[in-house]
Design an enzyme around this catalytic site. Structure first.
Site, mmCIF file in Angstrom:
data_model
loop_
_atom_site.group_PDB
_atom_site.id
_atom_site.type_symbol
_atom_site.label_atom_id
_atom_site.label_comp_id
_atom_site.label_asym_id
_atom_site.label_seq_id
_atom_site.Cartn_x
_atom_site.Cartn_y
_atom_site.Cartn_z
ATOM 1 N N LYS A 275 -85.211 -11.763 -1.530
ATOM 2 C CA LYS A 275 -84.318 -11.953 -2.674
ATOM 3 C C LYS A 275 -85.015 -11.543 -3.972
ATOM 4 C CE LYS A 275 -81.793 -15.961 -0.830
ATOM 5 N NZ LYS A 275 -80.421 -15.440 -0.937
ATOM 6 N N ARG A 349 -75.907 -17.919 9.013
ATOM 7 C CA ARG A 349 -74.984 -17.772 10.149
ATOM 8 C C ARG A 349 -75.733 -17.693 11.466
ATOM 9 N NH1 ARG A 349 -72.549 -12.570 7.421
ATOM 10 N NH2 ARG A 349 -73.235 -13.842 5.662
#
Length: 491
Positions: A275, A349
């Protein structure tokens, strides 16, 4: 703080009382009675313009003639019939600020007489408590100088209606759950890791007899084939733990449970798909789903709801090192589907898909997963609404009803075959991302592949779990929504 509901005449001595005043000189019953006892003093203040009833306006009066209480706080309620939940929030915060500034410790509130649009007395009382507790919240564990505690210690609602007693019980449990969620989420990631989550779950189970805990470690995950979950954890020195809280309190102990699964990424650096540095500190909040499930389990246990509920805290950490999983890797999930990793920052996920498969063993009557899953949901809905994805019309309606009841807002997002098309991979059964467009729905579509054996709903709380800027901190959402959903299941 202490809350009570009982009738208490203003002629009885008290540290303070609170009266509501509408605009346009519309008075409540108690306002008229006190004005009569004070020989029209309040009316004269209105005529002089010192009291207008404008929303949030406060005026503290001392030693009113004919009134035993030392201080009377008048709070403006705006125009009658136009007081919404949001405006009521402003009103209660104005009241709280004035009471604390005046150093009033115990107050009797006659705001039970005011009307909130489309709400009853129960919500009048419950909202007041939840607003006060949320406003009073402080996370100062790591400050060397602690702020002074608020002055107000006791609030008495002037009503003996059973609705008010029930509202107090529900509000206190929800507020305790919200506080528990905020406390865990606000902890720094060097302390709050997956093992810390498991330890907090252990303390909660020790506090309530109806709760029990099991913890699944990485060795057990490997034996179960939870390879997607483990892949995300590989880059971290802190091992993953999946903490499972069982609340077995239904009259029929064998009744199928409601299962809540919370994403618990105690820190998410993005892995190899690192990130940007800006705001990366806020990635300690990527366990907001697990924090909210923890808070709901605390609230449910405090309320002693006659339900079987299981809360799964899917603890993990996503960091880059030489052992971290890579873009291009293909993972075999617990249910046998293979996943091509296109972005290691779409890790939630991958943790959830194995947790959702693991939950099949509980034979849930329904399952709700909660996750700070996608930035796309924040783009779509901002920080006001959690995203709801659900193919079961009745379950979706029940969750949206609970959201409306509590004002812990949610908005339903689409889930159709087209989103599955975006997840196609030339090398595996699924890709872990579906491209730039519709990211919240493609994430939901990914999870849907692992929820075929039970009724399922997904809440994306990426925009609602925490605030940024000067008020940075966890919100405790959607504890209120989910707790209300469970309260509704008991009816």
């Amino acid at each position: 703080m202490k809350y009570q509901a009982k009738n208490q005449a203003f002629s009885q001595a008290a540290d303070g009382i609170v009266l509501g005043l509408y605009e346009n000189n519309e008075f409540s019953k108690s306002f008229n009675e006190i004005d009569l006892a004070a020989q029209g003093y309040l009316n004269r203040l209105i005529q002089s313009g010192e009291l207008t009833g404008k929303l949030g306006q406060t005026l503290l009066l001392r030693d009113l003639p004919g009134v035993a209480t030392k201080r009377v706080l008048i709070v403006g309620c705006g125009k009658k019939g136009e007081l919404t939940e949001r405006r009521y929030n402003q009103l209660i915060q104005s009241m709280l600020k004035a009471l604390n500034n005046a150093n009033i410790r115990e107050v009797v509130s006659y705001l039970t007489e005011i009307e909130i649009k489309d709400r009853d007395l129960y919500w009048n009382v419950r909202f007041a408590i939840e607003i006060i507790e949320h406003t009073n919240y402080r996370f100062d564990r790591f400050k060397s100088e602690k702020p002074e505690s608020t002055a107000l210690e006791s609030l008495i609602f002037n009503t003996d209606c059973p609705q008010a007693q029930r509202a107090i019980a529900h509000a206190q449990a929800v507020s305790a759950g919200v506080k528990a969620a905020r406390d865990i989420a606000n902890m720094p990631p060097n302390i709050c890791n997956p093992a810390y989550l498991a330890e907090q779950a252990k303390h909660l189970a020790a506090e309530f007899g109806a709760l029990s805990l099991e913890v699944i470690d990485e060795t057990q995950m490997a034996e179960l084939g939870m390879n997607a979950y483990l892949a995300v954890s590989r880059g971290s020195a802190n091992p993953a733990y999946m903490s499972i809280l069982h609340f077995n309190n239904a009259p029929d102990k064998n009744a199928k449970p409601i299962v809540l699964v919370g994403k618990g990424l105690t820190f998410d650096a993005g892995g190899i798909s690192l990130k940007p540095a800006a705001d990366m500190d806020e990635m300690k909040y990527d366990m907001g789903g697990a924090a909210s499930v923890f808070g709901v389990m605390a609230a449910v246990a405090q309320l002693d709801l006659p339900l079987n509920v299981i809360g799964v805290l899917a603890g993990c950490e996503n960091l880059p090192d030489g052992n971290a999983y890579r873009p291009g890797d293909i993972l075999t999930t617990m249910n046998g589907l293979t996943v091509e990793v296109l972005n290691t920052d779409a890790e939630g996920r991958l943790v959830l898909c194995d947790a959702l498969t693991y939950a099949e063993r509980f034979e849930p009557q329904l399952l709700i997963d909660v996750a700070t899953l996608t930035g796309a949901c924040v783009v779509a809905l901002g920080q006001h609404n959690s995203g709801l994805i659900c193919e079961d019309e009745n379950l979706a309606a029940d969750l949206l009803h609970a959201a409306q009841q509590t004002t812990d807002k949610a908005w339903r997002l689409p889930l159709s075959e087209e989103y599955q098309e975006q997840l196609k991979s030339p090398f595996a059964d699924l890709a872990n991302i579906g491209g730039r467009w519709g990211g919240a729905s493609t994430a939901g579509a990914f999870l849907a592949n692992f929820t075929k054996k039970y009724r399922w709903a997904h809440l994306d709380i990426a925009g609602t779990a925490w605030l940024q800027g000067a008020n940075k901190g966890a919100t405790g959402r959607p504890v209120a929504l989910l707790t209300q959903f469970l309260i509704n299941q008991t009816k």
